[in-house]
Design a protein around this motif. Structure first.
Motif, short mmCIF file in Angstrom:
data_model
loop_
_atom_site.label_atom_id
_atom_site.label_comp_id
_atom_site.label_asym_id
_atom_site.label_seq_id
_atom_site.Cartn_x
_atom_site.Cartn_y
_atom_site.Cartn_z
N GLN A 91 43.78 28.91 63.37
CA GLN A 91 44.45 27.62 63.61
C GLN A 91 44.31 26.70 62.40
OE1 GLN A 91 43.05 25.96 67.35
NE2 GLN A 91 43.47 27.89 68.40
N GLU A 92 43.12 26.68 61.83
CA GLU A 92 42.92 25.84 60.65
C GLU A 92 43.79 26.32 59.50
OE1 GLU A 92 41.47 23.07 60.17
OE2 GLU A 92 41.66 23.00 57.99
N VAL A 98 47.17 24.93 60.09
CA VAL A 98 47.22 23.48 59.78
C VAL A 98 47.35 23.29 58.27
CG1 VAL A 98 45.89 21.34 59.82
CG2 VAL A 98 45.97 22.78 61.85
N LEU A 145 50.83 23.98 56.87
CA LEU A 145 51.80 22.89 57.01
C LEU A 145 51.80 22.00 55.77
CD1 LEU A 145 51.16 22.05 60.75
CD2 LEU A 145 53.39 22.65 59.78
N GLY A 146 50.65 21.85 55.16
CA GLY A 146 50.57 21.01 53.97
C GLY A 146 50.97 21.72 52.69
#
Lengths: 168, 173
Positions: A42-43, A46, A49-50
């Motif tokens: 999950q990290e 995340v 996305l960046g």
């Protein structure tokens, strides 16, 4: 880090639907824990996305996710190990039953390996990366990967009775 | 005897989760992190400008925003984000985001911001302490008052952190 645009969200959402489960299964083999693996994966998403504007140009964005997740796992384990170093000096808990003669328990066999060896086993034998690629993913030297693979093979061979299956 | 690859693939398949968390939860984490980073960037930039202003007041005054006093440091705005949630009720569960408006009162002024459908909001505030309240049409036809647990303190120039996510709770009896 920059904000991801809505079209990037859609692309990452699609990738998330397609490979989240597969990545968690893979990382869980190395982590020994699905919960730990889910947090790392999950990290990784995340962070994706960046970085989507850059990673989207790669041939295989899933490989980027896998690399980030495996490195996060190594970092988490390193921190945990520093906290319980004294406990780990005693080695794995005793009394672990041997795999039954008629069933190869690969999970049990993996659980007996240190994290570094589990990582190279998963990346090499499951993902199919060669030694240099494994070294790049883990950010370590090829020699380290080779020695970990050799030790893992040595440890797994009697448990899996698989001497004939190892061809690094 | 199967190959090691097949054994590992089967084991990895067994360890795949039965479901994955909603993608929106990851998006929220990403947005929250982005807001925090922007806030920190704003504080850092303001700190640099304030330092330059002490030595080059004329230059800073020429570049200041409308209404800004020449020679004084520019106003610092910090990104603040949070969620309007309902809690409690006859069958209490996890807090649930609700749409509505959130109001920041302090420093002699009010800032009102609308939330999205899940109650998320973000705005920019100057340094100071604010009382944070909210309303949602889903509770008492918009007449119920929702509140943050404690006043919000927005750091000024040079302080080391931005506020954590602000949670404005609408308590249902």
């Amino acid at each position: 880090m920059t904000a991801a645009r809505p079209d990037a969200h859609d692309a990452v959402r699609e990738l998330y639907a397609a490979c989240y489960g597969r990545l968690v299964g893979m990382v869980a083999l190395a982590a020994g824990s699905r919960a730990e693996a889910e947090e790392c994966v999950q990290e990784a998403f995340v962070r994706l996305l960046g970085h989507w504007s850059r990673v989207s140009r790669y041939d295989d964005p899933e490989a980027w996710l896998r690399q980030v997740a495996f490195r996060l796992l190594a970092n988490r384990m390193r921190k945990a190990r520093n906290g319980v170093r004294a406990l780990l000096r005693h080695g794995p808990p005793g009394g672990t039953p041997q795999p039954s003669a008629d069933r190869v328990d690969v999970a049990q066999a993996l659980a007996r390996l240190p994290l570094g060896q589990r990582q190279v086993v998963v990346l090499h034998y499951l993902v199919g990366l060669d030694v240099a690629e494994v070294a790049r993913v883990l950010g370590t030297a090829s020699g380290t990967v080779k020695s970990r693979l050799a030790r893992a093979r040595e440890a797994l061979a009697p448990l899996l009775r698989e001497e004939g299956s190892f061809h690094a | 005897m199967p190959e090691l690859h097949d054994l590992l693939a089967a084991e990895a398949s067994h360890r795949e989760p039965p479901a994955r968390p909603p993608f929106d939860a990851l998006l929220r984490r990403h947005r929250h992190r982005t807001w925090r980073n922007r806030g920190l960037g704003g504080v850092a930039a303001a700190a640099v400008l304030a330092t330059v202003g002490a030595t080059l007041p004329g230059l800073l005054g020429a570049a200041g925003p409308p209404g800004h006093t020449p020679g004084s440091p520019p106003p610092v705005l910090v990104q603040v984000a949070g969620q309007l949630v309902e809690v409690g009720g006859p069958a209490p569960g996890a807090p649930r985001g609700v749409p509505g408006t959130v109001r920041f009162t302090g420093q002699g002024r009010q800032v009102t911001v609308a939330t999205d459908a899940q109650g998320h909001f973000s705005t920019e505030l100057g340094p100071g302490t604010y009382t944070v309240t909210g309303t949602t049409p889903l509770i008492e036809d918009g007449n119920g008052i929702c509140r943050a647990d404690e006043p919000l303190t927005v750091p000024g120039t040079g302080l080391p952190h931005v506020p954590d996510e602000v949670v404005v709770s609408c308590h249902i009896s």
